[in-house]
Write an enzyme that holds these catalytic residues in place. Structure first.
Site, PDB file in Angstrom:
ATOM      1  N   CYS A 124       9.306   5.972  -3.797  1.00  0.00           N
ATOM      2  CA  CYS A 124       9.615   4.487  -4.389  1.00  0.00           C
ATOM      3  C   CYS A 124      10.873   4.441  -5.192  1.00  0.00           C
ATOM      4  O   CYS A 124      11.575   3.122  -5.680  1.00  0.00           O
ATOM      5  CB  CYS A 124       8.550   3.852  -5.096  1.00  0.00           C
ATOM      6  SG  CYS A 124       7.269   3.469  -3.552  1.00  0.00           S
ATOM      7  N   ARG A 250       6.255 -16.977  -1.674  1.00  0.00           N
ATOM      8  CA  ARG A 250       5.195 -18.120  -1.234  1.00  0.00           C
ATOM      9  C   ARG A 250       5.313 -18.968  -2.334  1.00  0.00           C
ATOM     10  O   ARG A 250       4.373 -18.630  -3.451  1.00  0.00           O
ATOM     11  CB  ARG A 250       4.223 -17.284  -0.542  1.00  0.00           C
ATOM     12  CG  ARG A 250       3.930 -15.768   0.285  1.00  0.00           C
ATOM     13  CD  ARG A 250       2.619 -15.371   0.110  1.00  0.00           C
ATOM     14  NE  ARG A 250       2.212 -14.653   0.867  1.00  0.00           N
ATOM     15  CZ  ARG A 250       2.227 -13.234   1.406  1.00  0.00           C
ATOM     16  NH1 ARG A 250       2.190 -12.866  -0.072  1.00  0.00           N
ATOM     17  NH2 ARG A 250       2.481 -12.806   1.830  1.00  0.00           N
ATOM     18  N   THR A 253       1.554 -20.342  -3.576  1.00  0.00           N
ATOM     19  CA  THR A 253       0.780 -19.621  -3.794  1.00  0.00           C
ATOM     20  C   THR A 253      -0.788 -20.050  -4.781  1.00  0.00           C
ATOM     21  O   THR A 253       0.281 -20.957  -6.117  1.00  0.00           O
ATOM     22  CB  THR A 253       1.028 -18.380  -4.191  1.00  0.00           C
ATOM     23  OG1 THR A 253       1.939 -17.616  -3.109  1.00  0.00           O
ATOM     24  CG2 THR A 253       0.351 -17.247  -5.024  1.00  0.00           C
ATOM     25  N   SER A 277       2.369  -4.743  -3.585  1.00  0.00           N
ATOM     26  CA  SER A 277       3.293  -5.050  -2.530  1.00  0.00           C
ATOM     27  C   SER A 277       4.068  -5.986  -1.121  1.00  0.00           C
ATOM     28  O   SER A 277       2.990  -5.039  -0.945  1.00  0.00           O
ATOM     29  CB  SER A 277       4.506  -4.655  -3.057  1.00  0.00           C
ATOM     30  OG  SER A 277       4.392  -3.047  -3.358  1.00  0.00           O
ATOM     31  N   HIS A 378       9.489  -5.105  -0.961  1.00  0.00           N
ATOM     32  CA  HIS A 378       9.177  -3.760  -1.704  1.00  0.00           C
ATOM     33  C   HIS A 378      10.149  -2.710  -0.336  1.00  0.00           C
ATOM     34  O   HIS A 378       9.066  -2.045   0.468  1.00  0.00           O
ATOM     35  CB  HIS A 378       8.467  -3.097  -2.143  1.00  0.00           C
ATOM     36  CG  HIS A 378       8.394  -1.338  -3.288  1.00  0.00           C
ATOM     37  ND1 HIS A 378       9.308  -1.214  -2.551  1.00  0.00           N
ATOM     38  CD2 HIS A 378       7.417  -0.886  -3.100  1.00  0.00           C
ATOM     39  CE1 HIS A 378       9.091  -0.072  -3.723  1.00  0.00           C
ATOM     40  NE2 HIS A 378       7.527   0.443  -3.365  1.00  0.00           N
ATOM     41  N   CYS A 409       6.911   3.253 -10.574  1.00  0.00           N
ATOM     42  CA  CYS A 409       6.760   4.139 -10.393  1.00  0.00           C
ATOM     43  C   CYS A 409       5.969   4.696  -9.285  1.00  0.00           C
ATOM     44  O   CYS A 409       7.308   4.739  -8.871  1.00  0.00           O
ATOM     45  CB  CYS A 409       4.812   3.809 -10.266  1.00  0.00           C
ATOM     46  SG  CYS A 409       3.594   2.345  -8.547  1.00  0.00           S
ATOM     47  N   GLY A 411       5.086   7.730  -5.479  1.00  0.00           N
ATOM     48  CA  GLY A 411       3.915   8.657  -4.985  1.00  0.00           C
ATOM     49  C   GLY A 411       4.372   9.496  -4.949  1.00  0.00           C
ATOM     50  O   GLY A 411       5.512  10.286  -5.552  1.00  0.00           O
TER      51      GLY A 411
END
Length: 425
Positions: A124, A250, A253, A277, A378, A409, A411
């Site tokens: 990421c 959106r 929301t 995300s 993302h 962050c 993975g």
């Protein structure tokens, strides 16, 4: 620290603490360069972010997305591509991190064969890692100018087979934890650190509302490169269209709507499609240079890279990465959380974003003022570069000298962060 003491003992048998302090202050990357040697950001652009599988970029190959932003950045500032020393592109899902794809994009952009290009995959953070790599080449004296990019088509490629791994990983807890699905790591963060469903949904709602407001006010218009694409519908009919707006926002929301969504990863969990995300397509490019070279060419300075850090964290709670990476980057820059005007923290999941913000004591009004990945999306390899573009455009919009942070962050258990200064208008 122990390594520094050992080195100090060899160099200075007396072993004074002052010698250790001096060594610490000159660790790789943390020494302060002269102003002419600073790594600066000249310009950056991005595509709109499309909804994967069903959005406007679902039939567009990543080389086309990448070519659009690479071309736009250089055209905007009037720079010939043959003046680039290197191009680095972050990508996660393409075979070989997209090594072939980016060279194709390179030629589609009209870049000469003499300019090199390569890819990097730090999941990421790949787009931000591309920037770190180009900055490192500038600092080392290898190049004066370089292009850092990120691209992902999550429509055409999905996260799948993890590859060829040793059977011994079953006997190593940390190695085995690297295979935990990202959604479960979000649940782990929420449970371990007490991040409630209500907090997650409120954070997600704010992301959507901020992004909708920013879009309505045209705040993204300067950073987005309009792209003409062909879209094929379910009946096989093709139509041409120009994509210039992020598709994941959106505006309608509500907290009530979010609270009705079912947990996405475990029956009794708190992570939902609404507070995670979005899976997306997009690309971004950032032009970097040594300040002396940039000024000699009469190019603008949009930002100055003041600090950077990548850290490791437990794989099963990989989302806490920014909580450790941001302080590390701030220390390198000689700044504190209070000095920062805007934090662009990737919203992989609301659980981890909330935890990091609360852990560091960051005022919410400083976090993702134009929304984040929950609203915008993302596209894995693109996100880090996209965040840099969005951050520096926001600081420029404010018009005064300011500092900003980009972080995310990663993975398998890491976090990355970068500190930028906007010099003012």
């Amino acid at each position: 620290m122990n390594r520094l003491k050992v080195i100090s003992g060899h160099l200075f048998p007396g072993g004074s603490s002052e010698h250790v302090r001096v060594l610490r202050s000159t660790e790789c990357g943390s020494s302060v360069p002269s102003s002419g040697e600073e790594v600066v950001v000249v310009h950056g652009r991005r595509t709109a972010i499309g909804k994967a599988k069903r959005g406007s970029f679902k039939d567009t190959t990543p080389d086309e997305l990448l070519s659009a932003v690479m071309t736009a950045v250089l055209t905007d500032v009037g720079l010939s591509p043959d003046q680039l020393g290197d191009v680095c592109v972050g990508n996660v899902l393409q075979p070989g991190a997209g090594a072939l794809m980016v060279r194709v994009a390179h030629f589609l952009s009209g870049f000469p064969e003499t300019v090199p290009v390569y890819t990097v995959n730090r999941q990421c953070s790949s787009g931000l890692q591309a920037l770190f790599n180009i900055a490192g080449a500038i600092r080392s004296g290898s190049i004066d100018l370089g292009l850092a990019c990120g691209v992902e088509s999550m429509s055409l490629r999905s996260i799948g087979n993890p590859g060829d791994l040793s059977s011994r990983l079953a006997d190593n807890d940390k190695a085995r934890d690297c295979l935990i699905p990202m959604g479960i790591t979000s649940e782990n963060v929420a449970e371990r650190f007490g991040v409630s469903r209500e907090k997650q949904d409120k954070f997600a709602l704010n992301s959507q509302l901020k992004a909708a407001k920013a879009q309505n006010l045209g705040r993204f218009d300067q950073e987005i490169v309009p792209i003409s694409v062909t879209v094929t519908d379910d009946s096989g009919n093709e139509r041409r269209m120009v994509v210039r707006k992020d598709e994941g926002i959106r505006a309608g929301t509500t907290l009530e709507g979010l609270s009705r969504l079912r947990p996405a990863f475990k029956p009794d969990g708190s992570t939902t499609a609404g507070n995670s995300s979005q899976v997306s397509d997009g690309a971004a490019a950032v032009l970097l240079g040594r300040r002396s070279a940039v000024e000699a060419l009469g190019l603008p300075v949009l930002g100055i890279l003041r600090g950077s850090a990548v850290v490791g964290v437990p794989p099963d709670v990989m989302g806490i990465g920014p909580a450790l990476a941001i302080p590390a980057a701030l220390r390198q820059a000689g700044l504190t959380v209070d000095d920062i005007d805007v934090f662009e923290i990737n919203e992989a999941f609301a659980s981890q974003a909330v935890y990091c913000v609360e852990k560091l004591g960051i005022p919410l009004e400083k976090v993702n003022p134009n929304g984040g990945a929950i609203a915008l999306g993302h596209p894995l390899g693109c996100t880090g570069a996209r965040q840099v573009v969005t951050l520096l455009n926001e600081l420029r919009r404010r018009g005064r000298r300011a500092y900003g942070v980009v972080s995310m962050c990663i993975g398998t258990g890491m976090g990355a962060a970068a500190v930028f200064e906007f010099p003012g208008l």
